[in-house]
Design a protein around this motif. Sequence first.
Motif, PDB file in Angstrom:
ATOM      1  N   LEU A 168      33.663  45.154  37.726  1.00  0.00           N
ATOM      2  CA  LEU A 168      33.837  43.886  38.432  1.00  0.00           C
ATOM      3  C   LEU A 168      35.302  43.667  38.791  1.00  0.00           C
ATOM      4  O   LEU A 168      35.635  43.254  39.908  1.00  0.00           O
ATOM      5  CB  LEU A 168      33.327  42.734  37.573  1.00  0.00           C
TER       6      LEU A 168
ATOM      7  N   ARG B  93      36.292  46.023  41.568  1.00  0.00           N
ATOM      8  CA  ARG B  93      35.690  45.583  42.823  1.00  0.00           C
ATOM      9  C   ARG B  93      36.425  44.378  43.386  1.00  0.00           C
ATOM     10  O   ARG B  93      36.665  44.282  44.603  1.00  0.00           O
ATOM     11  CB  ARG B  93      34.219  45.248  42.594  1.00  0.00           C
ATOM     12  N   PHE B  94      36.790  43.447  42.514  1.00  0.00           N
ATOM     13  CA  PHE B  94      37.503  42.237  42.935  1.00  0.00           C
ATOM     14  C   PHE B  94      38.854  42.591  43.554  1.00  0.00           C
ATOM     15  O   PHE B  94      39.225  42.071  44.610  1.00  0.00           O
ATOM     16  CB  PHE B  94      37.682  41.307  41.738  1.00  0.00           C
TER      17      PHE B  94
ATOM     18  N   GLN C  20      35.116  39.121  50.812  1.00  0.00           N
ATOM     19  CA  GLN C  20      34.392  39.630  49.644  1.00  0.00           C
ATOM     20  C   GLN C  20      34.974  39.071  48.353  1.00  0.00           C
ATOM     21  O   GLN C  20      34.243  38.747  47.418  1.00  0.00           O
ATOM     22  CB  GLN C  20      34.448  41.157  49.630  1.00  0.00           C
ATOM     23  N   ARG C  21      36.269  38.954  48.328  1.00  0.00           N
ATOM     24  CA  ARG C  21      36.937  38.447  47.121  1.00  0.00           C
ATOM     25  C   ARG C  21      36.516  37.013  46.830  1.00  0.00           C
ATOM     26  O   ARG C  21      36.289  36.637  45.676  1.00  0.00           O
ATOM     27  CB  ARG C  21      38.451  38.549  47.283  1.00  0.00           C
TER      28      ARG C  21
ATOM     29  N   LEU D  60      33.222  36.976  45.170  1.00  0.00           N
ATOM     30  CA  LEU D  60      33.247  37.472  43.798  1.00  0.00           C
ATOM     31  C   LEU D  60      33.973  36.522  42.842  1.00  0.00           C
ATOM     32  O   LEU D  60      33.902  36.693  41.621  1.00  0.00           O
ATOM     33  CB  LEU D  60      33.933  38.838  43.744  1.00  0.00           C
ATOM     34  N   LEU D  61      34.662  35.541  43.395  1.00  0.00           N
ATOM     35  CA  LEU D  61      35.526  34.689  42.589  1.00  0.00           C
ATOM     36  C   LEU D  61      34.768  33.987  41.468  1.00  0.00           C
ATOM     37  O   LEU D  61      35.235  33.947  40.326  1.00  0.00           O
ATOM     38  CB  LEU D  61      36.217  33.663  43.486  1.00  0.00           C
TER      39      LEU D  61
ATOM     40  N   GLN E 235      32.083  34.896  39.889  1.00  0.00           N
ATOM     41  CA  GLN E 235      31.742  35.844  38.835  1.00  0.00           C
ATOM     42  C   GLN E 235      32.946  36.144  37.953  1.00  0.00           C
ATOM     43  O   GLN E 235      32.831  36.229  36.726  1.00  0.00           O
ATOM     44  CB  GLN E 235      31.226  37.149  39.440  1.00  0.00           C
ATOM     45  N   VAL E 236      34.083  36.328  38.587  1.00  0.00           N
ATOM     46  CA  VAL E 236      35.302  36.624  37.832  1.00  0.00           C
ATOM     47  C   VAL E 236      35.651  35.464  36.905  1.00  0.00           C
ATOM     48  O   VAL E 236      35.991  35.671  35.730  1.00  0.00           O
ATOM     49  CB  VAL E 236      36.462  36.914  38.808  1.00  0.00           C
TER      50      VAL E 236
ATOM     51  N   ALA F 292      45.150  37.741  44.197  1.00  0.00           N
ATOM     52  CA  ALA F 292      44.280  38.267  43.142  1.00  0.00           C
ATOM     53  C   ALA F 292      45.068  38.473  41.858  1.00  0.00           C
ATOM     54  O   ALA F 292      44.586  38.181  40.762  1.00  0.00           O
ATOM     55  CB  ALA F 292      43.629  39.570  43.593  1.00  0.00           C
TER      56      ALA F 292
ATOM     57  N   GLN G 151      45.309  30.878  44.570  1.00  0.00           N
ATOM     58  CA  GLN G 151      44.177  31.576  45.190  1.00  0.00           C
ATOM     59  C   GLN G 151      44.310  31.577  46.709  1.00  0.00           C
ATOM     60  O   GLN G 151      43.335  31.556  47.443  1.00  0.00           O
ATOM     61  CB  GLN G 151      42.848  30.936  44.768  1.00  0.00           C
TER      62      GLN G 151
END
Length: 240
Positions: free
Chosen positions: A16, A19-20, A27-28, A31-32, A34-35, A61, A161
């Motif tokens: 993860l 991938r992030f 995409q990032r 995924l935020l 989940q992170v 990131a 962010q």
Amino acid sequence: MLSGPPVTTTVDADQLLERFLAANPRQRRSLLSQVLQRSAELRPLIPGQLDRLDATSDDWAAGLLIQLLVADDDSLTQTFRERYSEGWLAVTSASGIDYAPLQRALVDQQFEEADRLTSEHLRQLAGEAAVQRGYVYYSEVPPIASVDLESIDRLWVMYSQGRFGFSVQIRLLRSLNGRWAQLWPRLGWKQGGVWTRYPRSFTWSLEAPEGHLPLVNQLRGVRLMDALLSHPGLQQRVSA
């Protein structure tokens, strides 16, 4: 034909994280969540990742990972703060200004303190007269060294962010074809750019609208903000 329930797979924490970091901006963002939800699993992996990342960039990131790392007061946090006492992101100043306190405030998401320090640094960059009077004239902005405005902007972008910073405000203004009257509501500022430093007038968190911070004094009209956002050093960051 009967089929069983759908099989759900959980990506390993290290996968993860990889991938992030490798994802494109859209995409990032996806995924935020989940992170953030799996931050406890990711924290032990973050120091090793930071060693591989570019401390001269402004990739938010890395800033997010640092904020996850320092979220708990434990040995991981203490080791990081000791190792990077001046801050992980490499920033410079042509005027000898120490941006470490600003970086610490942003890492800890103390956005009101970071905004106060940013205003203080802008006065220092504008010169002794600005420091003495307590505010900056628009005519004092053009001589400010690009590297300092770039450093301040990179710090804000890195630890928000990608939501805050002068370059974010420039992009928003461009998207509105330079219409200042439409910019204020987008930033979450009072209509007409009326500026006040009463804490309740602003949102000191990532829940604020994009470009909400840092604040720029608008009591004398848009000239100061226009001078800042027109500065070649900041314009170059947006055009790069």
